[in-house]
Structures are given as structure tokens and as C-alpha cells.
Write an enzyme that holds these catalytic residues in place. Sequence first.
Site, PDB file in Angstrom:
ATOM      1  CE1 TYR A   1      69.192  27.103  57.396  1.00 27.75           C
ATOM      2  CE2 TYR A   1      69.486  24.921  56.434  1.00 27.75           C
ATOM      3  CZ  TYR A   1      69.245  26.272  56.282  1.00 27.75           C
ATOM      4  OH  TYR A   1      69.063  26.805  55.015  1.00 27.75           O
TER       5      TYR A   1
ATOM      6  CG  ASN B   1      66.128  34.629  50.027  1.00 30.49           C
ATOM      7  OD1 ASN B   1      66.447  33.486  49.700  1.00 30.49           O
ATOM      8  ND2 ASN B   1      67.032  35.593  50.205  1.00 30.49           N
TER       9      ASN B   1
ATOM     10  CG  ASP C   1      67.706  42.676  62.045  1.00 26.59           C
ATOM     11  OD1 ASP C   1      67.250  41.520  61.888  1.00 26.59           O
ATOM     12  OD2 ASP C   1      68.559  42.971  62.907  1.00 26.59           O
ATOM     13  CB  VAL C   2      63.684  39.314  59.017  1.00 29.51           C
ATOM     14  CG1 VAL C   2      63.696  39.764  57.571  1.00 29.51           C
ATOM     15  CG2 VAL C   2      64.747  38.243  59.276  1.00 29.51           C
TER      16      VAL C   2
ATOM     17  CE  LYS D   1      65.892  27.903  56.206  1.00 30.31           C
ATOM     18  NZ  LYS D   1      65.387  29.004  55.364  1.00 30.31           N
TER      19      LYS D   1
HETATM   20  N1  LIG Z   1      72.575  28.048  50.101  1.00 32.68           N
HETATM   21  C1  LIG Z   1      71.916  26.935  50.306  1.00 32.68           C
HETATM   22  O1  LIG Z   1      72.440  25.822  50.098  1.00 32.68           O
HETATM   23  C2  LIG Z   1      70.481  26.970  50.754  1.00 32.68           C
HETATM   24  C3  LIG Z   1      69.729  25.788  50.636  1.00 32.68           C
HETATM   25  C4  LIG Z   1      68.404  25.793  51.049  1.00 32.68           C
HETATM   26  C5  LIG Z   1      67.843  26.956  51.562  1.00 32.68           C
HETATM   27  N2  LIG Z   1      68.598  28.094  51.680  1.00 32.68           N
HETATM   28  C6  LIG Z   1      67.954  29.271  52.223  1.00 32.68           C
HETATM   29  O2  LIG Z   1      68.014  30.297  51.254  1.00 32.68           O
HETATM   30  C7  LIG Z   1      67.896  31.558  51.904  1.00 32.68           C
HETATM   31  C8  LIG Z   1      68.950  32.517  51.343  1.00 32.68           C
HETATM   32  O3  LIG Z   1      70.225  32.032  51.688  1.00 32.68           O
HETATM   33  P1  LIG Z   1      71.485  32.093  50.700  1.00 32.68           P
HETATM   34  O4  LIG Z   1      71.921  30.710  50.482  1.00 32.68           O
HETATM   35  O5  LIG Z   1      71.205  32.962  49.561  1.00 32.68           O
HETATM   36  O6  LIG Z   1      72.564  32.730  51.697  1.00 32.68           O
HETATM   37  P2  LIG Z   1      73.287  34.155  51.762  1.00 32.68           P
HETATM   38  O7  LIG Z   1      73.988  34.442  50.480  1.00 32.68           O
HETATM   39  O8  LIG Z   1      74.054  34.125  53.028  1.00 32.68           O
HETATM   40  O9  LIG Z   1      72.060  35.170  51.876  1.00 32.68           O
HETATM   41  C9  LIG Z   1      71.324  35.323  53.048  1.00 32.68           C
HETATM   42  C10 LIG Z   1      70.576  36.625  52.933  1.00 32.68           C
HETATM   43  O10 LIG Z   1      69.760  36.773  54.118  1.00 32.68           O
HETATM   44  C11 LIG Z   1      69.990  38.070  54.636  1.00 32.68           C
HETATM   45  N3  LIG Z   1      69.781  38.085  56.068  1.00 32.68           N
HETATM   46  C12 LIG Z   1      70.344  37.312  57.027  1.00 32.68           C
HETATM   47  N4  LIG Z   1      69.899  37.681  58.237  1.00 32.68           N
HETATM   48  C13 LIG Z   1      69.034  38.695  58.031  1.00 32.68           C
HETATM   49  C14 LIG Z   1      68.254  39.506  58.900  1.00 32.68           C
HETATM   50  N5  LIG Z   1      68.284  39.359  60.224  1.00 32.68           N
HETATM   51  N6  LIG Z   1      67.457  40.460  58.345  1.00 32.68           N
HETATM   52  C15 LIG Z   1      67.421  40.651  57.017  1.00 32.68           C
HETATM   53  N7  LIG Z   1      68.144  39.918  56.153  1.00 32.68           N
HETATM   54  C16 LIG Z   1      68.941  38.960  56.667  1.00 32.68           C
HETATM   55  C17 LIG Z   1      71.425  38.405  54.253  1.00 32.68           C
HETATM   56  O11 LIG Z   1      71.610  39.815  54.173  1.00 32.68           O
HETATM   57  P3  LIG Z   1      72.319  40.740  55.272  1.00 32.68           P
HETATM   58  O12 LIG Z   1      73.390  39.922  55.911  1.00 32.68           O
HETATM   59  O13 LIG Z   1      72.784  41.871  54.449  1.00 32.68           O
HETATM   60  O14 LIG Z   1      71.217  41.115  56.212  1.00 32.68           O
HETATM   61  C18 LIG Z   1      71.488  37.828  52.850  1.00 32.68           C
HETATM   62  O15 LIG Z   1      70.972  38.746  51.925  1.00 32.68           O
HETATM   63  C19 LIG Z   1      68.018  31.282  53.414  1.00 32.68           C
HETATM   64  O16 LIG Z   1      66.724  31.288  53.975  1.00 32.68           O
HETATM   65  C20 LIG Z   1      68.603  29.880  53.448  1.00 32.68           C
HETATM   66  O17 LIG Z   1      68.268  29.200  54.622  1.00 32.68           O
HETATM   67  C21 LIG Z   1      69.904  28.126  51.272  1.00 32.68           C
END
Ligand SMILES: NC(=O)c1ccc[n+]([C@@H]2O[C@H](COP(=O)([O-])OP(=O)(O)OC[C@H]3O[C@@H](n4cnc5c(N)ncnc54)[C@H](OP(=O)(O)O)[C@@H]3O)[C@@H](O)[C@H]2O)c1
Length: 240
Positions: free
Chosen positions: A158, A92, A65-66, A162
Site C-alpha cells: 500500500y 479517489n 475500472d481504473v 501511495k
Molecule cells: N479508509 C481509509 O482509512 C483511507 C485512508 C487514507 C486514504 N484512503 C484512500 O481513500 C480512497 C477511497 O477509499 P475508501 O476508504 O473510501 O474505501 P472504499 O469504501 O473501499 O472505496 C473504494 C472505492 O474505490 C473503488 N475502486 C476500487 N478499485 C477500483 C477500480 N479498479 N476501478 C474503479 N474503482 C475502483 C471502489 O468501487 P468498486 O469496487 O465499485 O469499483 C470504491 O468505490 C482510496 O484511494 C484509499 O486508498 C482511505
Amino acid sequence: MAEPRGKGKHVVVTGASSGIGRALARAWGREGATVWMGARSAKALDEAAREVERAGGQGHALPLDVTDRASVARFAAEVGRAAPGVDVLVNNAGVGHWGPMAETDVETWDRVLATDLTGPFLVTKALLPLMRKRTGARHLVNVVSVAGKQAHAGGSTYSASKFGLKGWTEAVALELAEEGIRVLAVCPGYVNTDLVGGAAEAERMIQPDDLARLLVDWTFLPASVHVDEITVWPWEMYTE
Ligand SMILES: NC(=O)c1ccc[n+]([C@@H]2O[C@H](COP(=O)([O-])OP(=O)(O)OC[C@H]3O[C@@H](n4cnc5c(N)ncnc54)[C@H](OP(=O)(O)O)[C@@H]3O)[C@@H](O)[C@H]2O)c1
């Protein structure tokens, strides 16, 4: 046959239980790397680690848990016990939040900032000693967002996290360059993951596997060049 490019590399991916992080862990698995995977959802993380194994790498699922300093310390200690060091760290893990500032409660604000901004700080600090143990090429990737470069109404929380992460990444990139660690801020637009949950638009978004391939390839750029920022757009949404 040539050796896989990632053979012998130790890669840490936070948020590896779903979406971009899970795709990235798989992509490193295809390169033959050992992937240290952190997230809170144990079952999904175990499945993701098995995907890494099937892809040809070694996947290790570790609770993380980050937002929790003790959890980050335990994660780093576990990696340090079993790995000779860390070659690649990908910050990530992240959460999103959309809604007007006036309707955003302070608990939500704290959770988003703790995950998306303080999280990468804690994880990087904890793992830097392990990156310093390695002598070859070392890489740090921070997954930012276009929301870290462009603000929109409804995205204040957000974007606060970011934009902060983007600024932090730029400063840290200069600090770590002194010791040969290369740092990337990757700023994707919409990626087809749970975070955006846009089933209707899913096909038009960036696909996680495509982004993952790009991030792995960044690690293998010729040593004479350095790319410190990549903005990735879903082509079909580029002009919208
Ligand atoms: N999807 C988009 O359009 C998009 C665009 C730009 C940037 N991003 C960025 O990409 C990254 C990954 O997001 P995603 O789109 O792949 O979404 P996602 O499928 O919801 O994945 C998010 C990941 O972060 C983990 N996470 C969340 N809170 C956490 C915590 N407190 N400790 C450890 N792990 C945690 C989740 O795992 P658990 O819940 O199992 O902990 C999950 O593995 C994020 O930083 C997001 O802001 C996403």
C-alpha cells in the site's frame, strides 16, 4: 438565496460507489454540481448517483475500472460526449492491502499498484483534455493516505503505491500549475469506510462526510492562496 457554489461545475469522482468517493459525490451534490461518478459496482454506483440527486445535484453513474485502459477511455469519452468539460477531477478509487512483504504475492502487488498508482495516471491523462476545455478555476485532487508519507511494517505494498502517488502528485502539480490547474494531495489517516472495516473503532475515525466537506471547501479557497497538501488525522487517534 445565494446560488449553490457548485452550480455549473462538472466534477468527476472515481471510486464513487462507496466510502470517501460516495460521500464526496454527495457533498458536491449539495453544492448543486453535476457529478460524473465512476466505479465497477453498477448497483451501488446507481444508488450513489440517486443520493447526489436527492442532495440537490445531478449524478451520473458510469462504469469504470481504473486498471483497465479501455474502460478508462470509454469513461472519458462518455463524460466528454455529455459534459462541456471537467472542472474538478478527484482520483479517489483505491484498494488497500495489509500483510508482510514476504507473504505478498505478485498478483496482489500488481493489483494494488495498478489501482492506486497507475489508475490516477490513466484517468488524469484521459480527462486532462476535458479539463483544458474549461477556462475557469480547475482542480485535481489525488486521494493519497498517511501511508503515502509514513511507512509501517505490514503496509509495504500500500505504501509503495501511495508514496508513488504522492511523488507523482507533487510533480504533476508543478506541471499543471503552468496552465492554471491546482492540484491537491490529500493524506487522510483512518477513515470510517469498508477499506478499513474497523467497526469497533469506527466512531473514532474520520467520518467520510467530514473529509468530503473539507475537500469541497478546498476547491473554493481564495484564488490568491494555494494549499497543495492536506494531512487529515482522526483527532482521537492523533497521538496513538
Ligand atoms: N479508509 C481509509 O482509512 C483511507 C485512508 C487514507 C486514504 N484512503 C484512500 O481513500 C480512497 C477511497 O477509499 P475508501 O476508504 O473510501 O474505501 P472504499 O469504501 O473501499 O472505496 C473504494 C472505492 O474505490 C473503488 N475502486 C476500487 N478499485 C477500483 C477500480 N479498479 N476501478 C474503479 N474503482 C475502483 C471502489 O468501487 P468498486 O469496487 O465499485 O469499483 C470504491 O468505490 C482510496 O484511494 C484509499 O486508498 C482511505
